[in-house]
Design a protein around this motif. Structure first.
Motif, short mmCIF file in Angstrom:
data_model
loop_
_atom_site.label_atom_id
_atom_site.label_comp_id
_atom_site.label_asym_id
_atom_site.label_seq_id
_atom_site.Cartn_x
_atom_site.Cartn_y
_atom_site.Cartn_z
N ALA A 171 -21.72 -30.84 -5.13
CA ALA A 171 -21.52 -30.11 -3.88
C ALA A 171 -22.69 -29.19 -3.60
CB ALA A 171 -20.22 -29.31 -3.94
N LYS B 237 -19.16 -18.70 3.98
CA LYS B 237 -19.37 -18.98 2.56
C LYS B 237 -18.05 -19.16 1.81
CE LYS B 237 -23.80 -16.59 2.49
NZ LYS B 237 -24.47 -15.28 2.35
N SER C 7 -9.54 -19.84 -12.69
CA SER C 7 -10.14 -18.52 -12.51
C SER C 7 -10.82 -18.39 -11.15
CB SER C 7 -11.16 -18.24 -13.61
OG SER C 7 -10.49 -17.82 -14.79
N VAL D 244 -17.67 -30.89 -10.31
CA VAL D 244 -17.20 -30.36 -9.03
C VAL D 244 -18.30 -29.55 -8.35
CG1 VAL D 244 -15.57 -28.75 -7.97
CG2 VAL D 244 -14.80 -30.32 -9.77
N THR E 43 -28.46 -23.32 -2.15
CA THR E 43 -27.31 -23.45 -1.25
C THR E 43 -27.24 -22.28 -0.29
OG1 THR E 43 -25.82 -22.26 -2.72
CG2 THR E 43 -25.98 -24.65 -3.01
N ASN E 44 -27.98 -21.20 -0.59
CA ASN E 44 -27.90 -19.97 0.21
C ASN E 44 -26.47 -19.45 0.29
OD1 ASN E 44 -30.58 -19.20 1.30
ND2 ASN E 44 -30.56 -21.33 1.95
N ASN E 45 -25.73 -19.69 -0.77
CA ASN E 45 -24.37 -19.16 -0.86
C ASN E 45 -24.25 -18.46 -2.21
OD1 ASN E 45 -21.65 -18.66 -1.19
ND2 ASN E 45 -21.00 -20.55 -0.18
N GLU E 46 -24.25 -17.14 -2.18
CA GLU E 46 -24.31 -16.39 -3.44
C GLU E 46 -23.05 -16.60 -4.28
OE1 GLU E 46 -24.36 -15.20 -0.49
OE2 GLU E 46 -22.91 -13.57 -0.21
N LEU E 47 -21.95 -17.00 -3.64
CA LEU E 47 -20.75 -17.31 -4.42
C LEU E 47 -21.01 -18.55 -5.27
CD1 LEU E 47 -18.08 -16.74 -1.65
CD2 LEU E 47 -18.77 -15.16 -3.43
N MET E 48 -21.60 -19.54 -4.66
CA MET E 48 -21.97 -20.76 -5.38
C MET E 48 -22.96 -20.41 -6.49
SD MET E 48 -21.01 -23.94 -4.84
CE MET E 48 -20.92 -24.46 -3.13
N ALA F 260 -25.24 -29.21 -0.37
CA ALA F 260 -25.46 -28.03 0.46
C ALA F 260 -26.94 -27.64 0.47
CB ALA F 260 -24.61 -26.87 -0.06
N GLN G 222 -20.56 -12.04 -8.12
CA GLN G 222 -19.95 -12.25 -6.81
C GLN G 222 -18.55 -12.84 -6.89
OE1 GLN G 222 -21.38 -11.23 -4.04
NE2 GLN G 222 -23.57 -11.14 -4.43
N LEU G 223 -18.21 -13.46 -8.00
CA LEU G 223 -16.90 -14.08 -8.12
C LEU G 223 -15.87 -13.11 -8.69
CD1 LEU G 223 -18.07 -17.51 -9.54
CD2 LEU G 223 -17.50 -16.96 -7.18
N SER H 130 -23.30 -17.77 -8.12
CA SER H 130 -22.69 -17.04 -9.23
C SER H 130 -22.01 -17.97 -10.23
CB SER H 130 -21.68 -16.02 -8.70
OG SER H 130 -22.34 -14.87 -8.21
N LEU H 131 -21.82 -19.20 -9.85
CA LEU H 131 -21.24 -20.17 -10.80
C LEU H 131 -22.27 -20.62 -11.83
CD1 LEU H 131 -19.01 -22.21 -8.37
CD2 LEU H 131 -18.25 -20.94 -10.36
N LEU I 291 -14.61 -17.03 -16.00
CA LEU I 291 -15.93 -17.34 -15.46
C LEU I 291 -16.94 -16.26 -15.80
CD1 LEU I 291 -14.79 -18.56 -11.94
CD2 LEU I 291 -15.33 -19.95 -13.94
N MET J 85 -16.11 -28.91 -14.50
CA MET J 85 -16.64 -27.92 -13.57
C MET J 85 -17.99 -28.36 -13.01
SD MET J 85 -14.36 -25.59 -13.27
CE MET J 85 -15.13 -24.13 -12.58
N LEU K 245 -10.91 -22.64 -16.28
CA LEU K 245 -12.10 -22.27 -15.52
C LEU K 245 -11.85 -22.47 -14.03
CD1 LEU K 245 -14.77 -23.92 -17.83
CD2 LEU K 245 -14.06 -21.55 -17.79
N MET K 246 -11.25 -23.60 -13.72
CA MET K 246 -10.88 -23.87 -12.33
C MET K 246 -9.88 -22.82 -11.84
SD MET K 246 -11.87 -26.39 -10.33
CE MET K 246 -11.96 -28.00 -11.09
N ALA L 272 -11.19 -30.82 -5.01
CA ALA L 272 -11.39 -31.26 -6.39
C ALA L 272 -10.21 -30.85 -7.26
CB ALA L 272 -12.69 -30.67 -6.94
N ARG M 163 -29.47 -26.90 3.66
CA ARG M 163 -29.86 -25.54 4.04
C ARG M 163 -31.02 -24.91 3.29
NH1 ARG M 163 -24.37 -24.68 4.21
NH2 ARG M 163 -24.48 -23.64 2.20
N GLU N 100 -16.78 -22.57 2.61
CA GLU N 100 -17.53 -23.58 1.88
C GLU N 100 -17.04 -23.69 0.44
OE1 GLU N 100 -22.05 -24.76 1.96
OE2 GLU N 100 -21.85 -23.01 0.67
N MET N 101 -16.77 -22.54 -0.17
CA MET N 101 -16.24 -22.57 -1.53
C MET N 101 -14.89 -23.28 -1.57
SD MET N 101 -18.51 -21.20 -3.42
CE MET N 101 -17.73 -20.78 -4.97
N VAL O 183 -15.23 -26.99 -1.50
CA VAL O 183 -15.70 -27.57 -2.75
C VAL O 183 -14.60 -27.55 -3.81
CG1 VAL O 183 -17.32 -27.28 -4.66
CG2 VAL O 183 -18.10 -26.98 -2.30
#
Lengths: 266, 266
Positions: free
Chosen positions: B142, A131, A197, B138, B190-195, B146, A110-111, B197-198, B111, B135, A194-195, A142, B150, A134-135, A138
């Motif tokens: 968070a 979403k 990216s 951060v 978190t129900n956030n697929e971007l999160m 979240a 997803q990223l 993916s980290l 990433l 990372m 990493l940040m 930071a 949720r 929210e990212m 976060v």
DNA sequence: GATTTTTATATTGTACTACAATATGACTGC
DNA sequence: GCAGTCATATTGTAGTACAATATAAAAATC
């Protein structure tokens, strides 16, 4: 969940084999990625957008390579090179004898900048915007704090330059470009690649915001003071102040986007 | 910055063309990615590790496809499929007539799970570990916050199950697997697929930590109370408590890793 | 009749060849 | 010295042939 081999997968390109140039699909211009000039790049974009856009559903079995290549009017070679990339992004999975299947969104990268761009090819949903915000909430505070601690003089100069460009912007396009540069400079100033990216996410979020706020293009500089506070806090090496200033900026941006959404219900 | 076409790029595989099986390179087992069974998968890994590991330097021009394919003892077709993926990960850039060039690390998709794994193929540097921990500091607090707001009952159940598995772990392997599952469950909650993916970053960080702490394998459950506090805070829907508990866990983990490093200077 | 083994087959995986497109650099002309 | 032209090396694309593989049907066995 049976396969439908007869389903229309032909791209809109009206057999431009003679020139080698393919007609651009009538989709929104995506922010991050430049239009591909290679054939497998076209195929990649086409299939990627159809999968992420939901036209090709998870679990669905794609036509076999030969048939799909025919429908796309490319060779199997070019198609396979695109498939390998889709597979690397977690969108599909190929196995001998069984075929190529669209994977569950849980496995999508997803990223990835392309995946994010494909999600924005259609008008992004309210949920997706939430979403993204929210990212930002976060990541960016930071990053601002880390930048305040560790950024070099060259990186600070780039921040200054980006801020100056924002202040000097004459229209929304100028502003958008400079704004993007500013936020990228903050991420780079963390000295953590990493940040840095995560810029693909920020870029997508900002790009979406610009599109949503395009119709009310006046007063596009309203967030300049926010940026100045972030910049000054970083310059003075005050991580907490930088974090707070950046958080205020993002929250303000969110409030703004929600207001616009409520106003002009799309 | 001239090209050296005679540079040895032959993989360690001692011409195993007869069997079709290639000898595994003598590198460390990387945590996240399963060893590829396809040929282009092998080539991808081989080239990826050489680039990320610094053996092939940024700006360097690779041999032309035909020569490289010969050296790797694969067809140009397979090599190109690997190249397309490397290109998609931002590691290389190919252009007609000029060749394929290793790109500046600034453009690498840091990433990406493969890129992260390749960075850990050699013993990760102290600097890289520092960045991974940053990372985590951060992302994970968070995410915990979240999740407290949720997460669904099913997601909470998965958290419970992971915690139970950690408590029941008999050795470091059991523990590592359950620990990974716990942190993945937090991200998913978190129900956030971007999160979510980290997770590739978290996975790499935890994997590195496990490797670094492998020699002192006793007392591997010392962080169980930290995990419990996070879990309970999420269960009670207390985002701030969850954030603080998770931050303490990560900071404790960092202190632990620094202590070990100082102790047994590798 | 149920279960295991074998066989057939469809699809991806790999190799090879041929040629087209393209960008670099040398060469030519001015 | 400079602009334009052309040769050439490399990637890009197409097509064919066959190998590897996993599913499913068929056959054999208990």
């Amino acid at each position: 969940m049976t396969n439908k081999p007869t389903k229309d997968l032909t791209p809109p390109a009206p057999k431009a084999a003679a020139t080698g140039v393919r007609a651009a699909p009538p989709r929104r211009r995506v922010p991050g990625s430049s239009p591909p000039r290679n054939l497998h790049g076209h195929v990649l974009h086409e299939l990627g957008q159809r999968i992420v856009g939901g036209e090709l559903r998870p679990g669905e079995l794609l036509p076999r390579e030969e048939a799909l290549a025919d429908q796309m009017q490319v060779s199997r070679t070019a198609l396979r090179e695109a498939m390998k990339v889709l597979s690397a992004k977690g969108l599909v999975e190929s196995r001998p004898k069984v075929g190529t299947r669209v994977r569950d969104p849980r496995f999508w990268h997803q990223l990835d900048a392309d995946v994010l761009a494909w999600r924005c090819a259609l008008m992004p949903t309210e949920d997706f915007v939430r979403k993204l915000v929210e990212m930002r909430e976060v990541i960016e505070p930071a990053a601002a704090a880390a930048a305040a601690v560790r950024c070099s003089v060259e990186q600070l100069e780039r921040l200054d330059a980006a801020y100056a460009a924002m202040a000097a912007a004459k229209d929304l396009d100028d502003w958008a470009q400079a704004d993007l540069a500013f936020h990228e400079a903050v991420l780079n100033a963390t000295n953590n690649e990493l940040m840095a990216s995560l810029f693909s996410v920020i870029e997508t979020a900002l790009g979406t915001f610009f599109v949503l706020s395009a119709r009310t293009a006046k007063d596009f500089k309203y967030s300049l003071p926010h940026h100045q506070k972030v910049l000054e806090a970083i310059r003075r090496r005050q991580p907490d102040a930088a974090r707070r200033a950046m958080l205020r900026m993002v929250d303000d941006s969110r409030a703004n986007i929600e207001k616009r959404r409520r106003g002009a219900k799309v």
